[in-house]
Design an enzyme around this catalytic site. Structure first.
Site, PDB file in Angstrom:
ATOM      1  CG  HIS A  49      -0.279   0.028   2.542  1.00 30.14           C
ATOM      2  ND1 HIS A  49       0.604  -0.946   2.968  1.00 30.14           N
ATOM      3  CD2 HIS A  49      -0.353   0.940   3.565  1.00 30.14           C
ATOM      4  CE1 HIS A  49       1.033  -0.640   4.197  1.00 30.14           C
ATOM      5  NE2 HIS A  49       0.470   0.493   4.559  1.00 30.14           N
ATOM      6  CG  HIS A  51      -0.215   4.172   5.061  1.00 29.38           C
ATOM      7  ND1 HIS A  51      -0.880   3.292   5.885  1.00 29.38           N
ATOM      8  CD2 HIS A  51      -1.125   5.134   4.730  1.00 29.38           C
ATOM      9  CE1 HIS A  51      -2.138   3.707   6.053  1.00 29.38           C
ATOM     10  NE2 HIS A  51      -2.300   4.807   5.359  1.00 29.38           N
ATOM     11  CG  ASP A  53       4.886   2.840   7.335  1.00 25.94           C
ATOM     12  OD1 ASP A  53       3.962   3.315   6.655  1.00 25.94           O
ATOM     13  OD2 ASP A  53       4.729   1.882   8.096  1.00 25.94           O
ATOM     14  CG  HIS A  54       4.483   0.022   3.993  1.00 26.90           C
ATOM     15  ND1 HIS A  54       4.601  -1.337   4.174  1.00 26.90           N
ATOM     16  CD2 HIS A  54       3.969   0.516   5.148  1.00 26.90           C
ATOM     17  CE1 HIS A  54       4.164  -1.653   5.382  1.00 26.90           C
ATOM     18  NE2 HIS A  54       3.773  -0.550   5.989  1.00 26.90           N
ATOM     19  CG  HIS A 126      -3.931  -1.026   6.690  1.00 26.94           C
ATOM     20  ND1 HIS A 126      -3.878  -0.967   8.063  1.00 26.94           N
ATOM     21  CD2 HIS A 126      -3.045  -0.096   6.239  1.00 26.94           C
ATOM     22  CE1 HIS A 126      -2.991  -0.065   8.434  1.00 26.94           C
ATOM     23  NE2 HIS A 126      -2.479   0.483   7.336  1.00 26.94           N
ATOM     24  CG  ASP A 194       0.840  -1.674   7.408  1.00 28.59           C
ATOM     25  OD1 ASP A 194       1.818  -2.306   7.844  1.00 28.59           O
ATOM     26  OD2 ASP A 194       0.794  -0.437   7.361  1.00 28.59           O
ATOM     27  CG  HIS A 253       4.721  -3.078  10.016  1.00 26.66           C
ATOM     28  ND1 HIS A 253       3.791  -2.470  10.822  1.00 26.66           N
ATOM     29  CD2 HIS A 253       4.850  -2.272   8.938  1.00 26.66           C
ATOM     30  CE1 HIS A 253       3.372  -1.360  10.271  1.00 26.66           C
ATOM     31  NE2 HIS A 253       4.009  -1.210   9.101  1.00 26.66           N
TER      32      HIS A 253
END
Length: 291
Positions: A49, A51, A53-54, A126, A194, A253
């Site tokens: 996805h 976000h 942090d990814h 998520h 997530d 994670h």
């Protein structure tokens, strides 16, 4: 969030001269260099996805790949909006010596045939659209010399048949099933992060040699917080690993408040014994299972 001893989310797999990356959080290319791996052979980059942090490590990684004189195309796979998100990030990495091919996932489950392996994306639960991935490396049946001789197949065709090719020769057709036994167990890896636990994860992780799953919270009493933020506890991940009958579980994670994940892995192992807390640089070589 990144910590002094912990980078953000990313998984790199290497198979048959190709590298596959899933997610590219901040610091990914530094973690890669610490491991002694190069970004140049990365042919496929998947995203669970979008976000930060990814995906926030992507522009720097692409520039490093370009600086390594890579010219071969790179395939990117991810949920709807992939091209828009990546091209927005590329404002700071506009000139690359290689083409990017986008493959956007639009269905709850999609299978993509790659060079020598299969990639299956499956939808997670998520607070934005998010996908997990299973990677399959299939293995053909064992070659039978006796069957090849009995069918009077010339020796020069044995190797192509073993690789799955069909041969036409002097009015005859030789097919792989004439010389190969039933398919043998291949290799399977499943990665998801997530998400809340779902039945789809259990089904798609079934029989995996390695199941890499988020374990956002390890401390007792965090179940409500995990539900509110659409994440997972160590114990929920371990329960899914047990139900899916995987061989090994890596938790990853972690919440930034979880400074020492290894302190809580014991309770998770009571649910699924072969559970490990992943850390930067952890790697394993998965071989075919020989009987």
């Amino acid at each position: 969030m990144p910590l002094p001893y912990r980078w953000l989310t990313s998984l790199m797999m290497r198979y048959n001269g190709s590298s596959i990356l899933i997610d590219c959080g901040e610091g990914t290319q530094i973690a890669m260099k610490e491991k002694g791996w190069s970004p140049k052979p990365i042919d496929v980059i998947c995203f669970t996805h979008y976000h930060a942090d990814h995906i926030s490590g992507l522009p720097g990684l692409l520039l490093s790949m370009g600086n390594s004189e890579r010219t071969e195309p790179v395939t990117m796979i991810g949920p709807r909006g992939l091209a828009r998100v990546v091209n927005s990030l590329r404002v700071i990495a506009p000139e690359l010596p290689f083409e990017i091919n986008f493959r956007e996932i639009t269905e709850p489950e999609e299978v993509i045939e790659m060079d020598g392996y299969r990639l299956k994306a499956f939808k997670l639960n998520h607070n934005v659209i998010c996908y997990g991935y299973s990677i399959y490396i299939d293995r053909a049946g064992k070659f039978s010399v006796d069957a090849a001789k009995e069918a009077d197949i010339p020796l020069k065709f044995w190797n192509p048949l073993q690789k799955g090719e069909t041969i036409e020769y002097e009015g005859r057709i030789f097919t792989p099933d004439m010389v190969l036994g039933p398919p043998r167990k291949g290799i399977k890896l499943t990665y998801c992060t997530d998400t809340r636990p779902t039945e789809s994860i259990v089904l798609n992780a079934e029989g995996s040699d390695l199941f890499i799953c988020e374990g956002m919270y390890g401390e007792p009493g965090m179940e409500e917080k995990a539900r509110d933020h659409k994440h997972m506890t160590f114990y929920e991940a371990a329960e899914m690993a047990k139900r899916a009958k995987v061989r090994e579980l890596w938790l990853t994670h972690y919440s930034p408040s979880l400074s020492y994940p290894q302190n809580y892995v014991g309770a998770a192992r009571e649910i699924f014994a072969n559970t490990h807390t992943a850390k930067d640089g952890r790697s394993v070589e998965i071989d075919y299972e020989e009987k």
